[in-house]
Motif scaffolding. Structure first.
Motif, PDB file in Angstrom:
ATOM      1  N   ARG A  93      -8.982  11.463  -6.729  1.00 30.98           N
ATOM      2  CA  ARG A  93      -8.963  10.232  -5.940  1.00 30.98           C
ATOM      3  C   ARG A  93      -9.904   9.148  -6.489  1.00 30.98           C
ATOM      4  O   ARG A  93     -10.590   8.473  -5.735  1.00 30.98           O
ATOM      5  CB  ARG A  93      -9.280  10.518  -4.487  1.00 30.98           C
ATOM      6  CG  ARG A  93      -8.342  11.541  -3.907  1.00 30.98           C
ATOM      7  CD  ARG A  93      -8.485  11.666  -2.437  1.00 30.98           C
ATOM      8  NE  ARG A  93      -7.121  11.707  -1.928  1.00 30.98           N
ATOM      9  CZ  ARG A  93      -6.709  11.081  -0.881  1.00 30.98           C
ATOM     10  NH1 ARG A  93      -7.503  10.388  -0.161  1.00 30.98           N
ATOM     11  NH2 ARG A  93      -5.461  11.152  -0.507  1.00 30.98           N
ATOM     12  N   ARG A 116      -1.422   5.334  -7.070  1.00 29.73           N
ATOM     13  CA  ARG A 116      -0.906   4.734  -5.840  1.00 29.73           C
ATOM     14  C   ARG A 116      -1.833   3.609  -5.391  1.00 29.73           C
ATOM     15  O   ARG A 116      -3.046   3.715  -5.502  1.00 29.73           O
ATOM     16  CB  ARG A 116      -0.812   5.772  -4.730  1.00 29.73           C
ATOM     17  CG  ARG A 116       0.213   6.820  -5.023  1.00 29.73           C
ATOM     18  CD  ARG A 116       0.784   7.371  -3.743  1.00 29.73           C
ATOM     19  NE  ARG A 116       1.766   8.401  -4.027  1.00 29.73           N
ATOM     20  CZ  ARG A 116       3.052   8.176  -4.187  1.00 29.73           C
ATOM     21  NH1 ARG A 116       3.519   6.969  -4.092  1.00 29.73           N
ATOM     22  NH2 ARG A 116       3.877   9.166  -4.445  1.00 29.73           N
ATOM     23  N   SER A 118      -3.988   1.607  -2.978  1.00 32.32           N
ATOM     24  CA  SER A 118      -4.695   1.948  -1.743  1.00 32.32           C
ATOM     25  C   SER A 118      -5.217   0.716  -1.023  1.00 32.32           C
ATOM     26  O   SER A 118      -5.520   0.796   0.165  1.00 32.32           O
ATOM     27  CB  SER A 118      -5.839   2.919  -2.036  1.00 32.32           C
ATOM     28  OG  SER A 118      -6.793   2.309  -2.872  1.00 32.32           O
ATOM     29  N   ALA A 119      -5.335  -0.421  -1.694  1.00 34.91           N
ATOM     30  CA  ALA A 119      -5.771  -1.660  -1.048  1.00 34.91           C
ATOM     31  C   ALA A 119      -5.256  -2.842  -1.861  1.00 34.91           C
ATOM     32  O   ALA A 119      -5.099  -2.746  -3.077  1.00 34.91           O
ATOM     33  CB  ALA A 119      -7.288  -1.716  -0.959  1.00 34.91           C
ATOM     34  N   GLU A 142       3.752   3.433  -5.910  1.00 32.90           N
ATOM     35  CA  GLU A 142       3.256   3.990  -7.166  1.00 32.90           C
ATOM     36  C   GLU A 142       3.383   2.925  -8.245  1.00 32.90           C
ATOM     37  O   GLU A 142       4.450   2.349  -8.437  1.00 32.90           O
ATOM     38  CB  GLU A 142       4.042   5.232  -7.560  1.00 32.90           C
ATOM     39  CG  GLU A 142       3.413   5.938  -8.735  1.00 32.90           C
ATOM     40  CD  GLU A 142       3.964   7.337  -8.917  1.00 32.90           C
ATOM     41  OE1 GLU A 142       4.361   7.645 -10.050  1.00 32.90           O
ATOM     42  OE2 GLU A 142       3.968   8.100  -7.942  1.00 32.90           O
ATOM     43  N   LYS A 199     -10.812   5.593  -7.661  1.00 31.93           N
ATOM     44  CA  LYS A 199     -10.276   4.284  -7.302  1.00 31.93           C
ATOM     45  C   LYS A 199     -10.724   3.259  -8.334  1.00 31.93           C
ATOM     46  O   LYS A 199     -11.901   3.165  -8.655  1.00 31.93           O
ATOM     47  CB  LYS A 199     -10.740   3.881  -5.911  1.00 31.93           C
ATOM     48  CG  LYS A 199     -10.154   4.773  -4.843  1.00 31.93           C
ATOM     49  CD  LYS A 199     -10.551   4.328  -3.469  1.00 31.93           C
ATOM     50  CE  LYS A 199      -9.906   5.239  -2.434  1.00 31.93           C
ATOM     51  NZ  LYS A 199     -10.233   4.866  -1.081  1.00 31.93           N
ATOM     52  N   GLU A 249      -5.468   4.176  -6.765  1.00 26.65           N
ATOM     53  CA  GLU A 249      -6.043   5.510  -6.600  1.00 26.65           C
ATOM     54  C   GLU A 249      -5.311   6.441  -7.553  1.00 26.65           C
ATOM     55  O   GLU A 249      -4.092   6.584  -7.475  1.00 26.65           O
ATOM     56  CB  GLU A 249      -5.853   5.954  -5.158  1.00 26.65           C
ATOM     57  CG  GLU A 249      -6.594   7.198  -4.795  1.00 26.65           C
ATOM     58  CD  GLU A 249      -6.453   7.484  -3.320  1.00 26.65           C
ATOM     59  OE1 GLU A 249      -5.694   8.426  -2.993  1.00 26.65           O
ATOM     60  OE2 GLU A 249      -7.060   6.777  -2.507  1.00 26.65           O
ATOM     61  N   ILE A 271       0.854  -1.182   0.000  1.00 24.61           N
ATOM     62  CA  ILE A 271       0.000   0.000   0.000  1.00 24.61           C
ATOM     63  C   ILE A 271       0.893   1.236   0.000  1.00 24.61           C
ATOM     64  O   ILE A 271       1.843   1.334   0.770  1.00 24.61           O
ATOM     65  CB  ILE A 271      -0.948  -0.011   1.212  1.00 24.61           C
ATOM     66  CG1 ILE A 271      -1.924  -1.181   1.067  1.00 24.61           C
ATOM     67  CG2 ILE A 271      -1.690   1.305   1.338  1.00 24.61           C
ATOM     68  CD1 ILE A 271      -2.853  -1.379   2.224  1.00 24.61           C
ATOM     69  N   GLY A 272       0.591   2.166  -0.892  1.00 25.51           N
ATOM     70  CA  GLY A 272       1.365   3.399  -1.016  1.00 25.51           C
ATOM     71  C   GLY A 272       2.350   3.395  -2.164  1.00 25.51           C
ATOM     72  O   GLY A 272       2.864   4.446  -2.538  1.00 25.51           O
TER      73      GLY A 272
END
Length: 111
Positions: free
Chosen positions: A81, A64, A66-67, A54, A83, A76, A51-52
């Motif tokens: 934002r 990025r 996100s899950a 790129e 998703k 994301e 997570i996080g």
């Protein structure tokens, strides 16, 4: 005379099969082994996402993570934002999230 013909046909058969075998071995060494090595490298990259990070997908979408689930992840994108869910196999490249673990940041933190 009959025995001489058998030896000649065996020799000619060997001269036909030997170049084919050499070609198959050559193709295996030049094409298959490097591709197998690249596939292992790609699988390791896809399994190392966190997570996080790129990520760039094979479709060119950048965002990025996100899950993360078993074989999918949520990306994301942009400032709005948005998703989007993708399969792990859609990852083209991963840029790891740098949490300031470089040598310079450790030195400046000590001072």
């Amino acid at each position: 005379m009959y025995q001489f013909l058998e030896t000649t046909s065996t020799g000619s058969m060997l001269s036909l099969v030997l170049p084919m075998l050499v070609l198959v071995v050559f193709m295996y060494l030049i094409i298959y082994l490097p591709q197998k090595k690249q596939d292992k490298k790609d699988a390791a990259m896809r399994n190392s996402i966190e997570i996080g990070d790129e990520v760039t997908t094979i479709g060119g979408i950048v965002g990025r993570v996100s899950a993360i689930k078993e074989d999918t992840f949520v990306l994301e994108t942009g400032s709005d934002r948005v998703k989007i869910r993708f399969r792990r196999s859609a990852i083209a490249s991963v840029e790891k999230l740098d949490m300031g673990t470089s040598k310079d940041s450790k030195d400046s933190a000590k001072k």
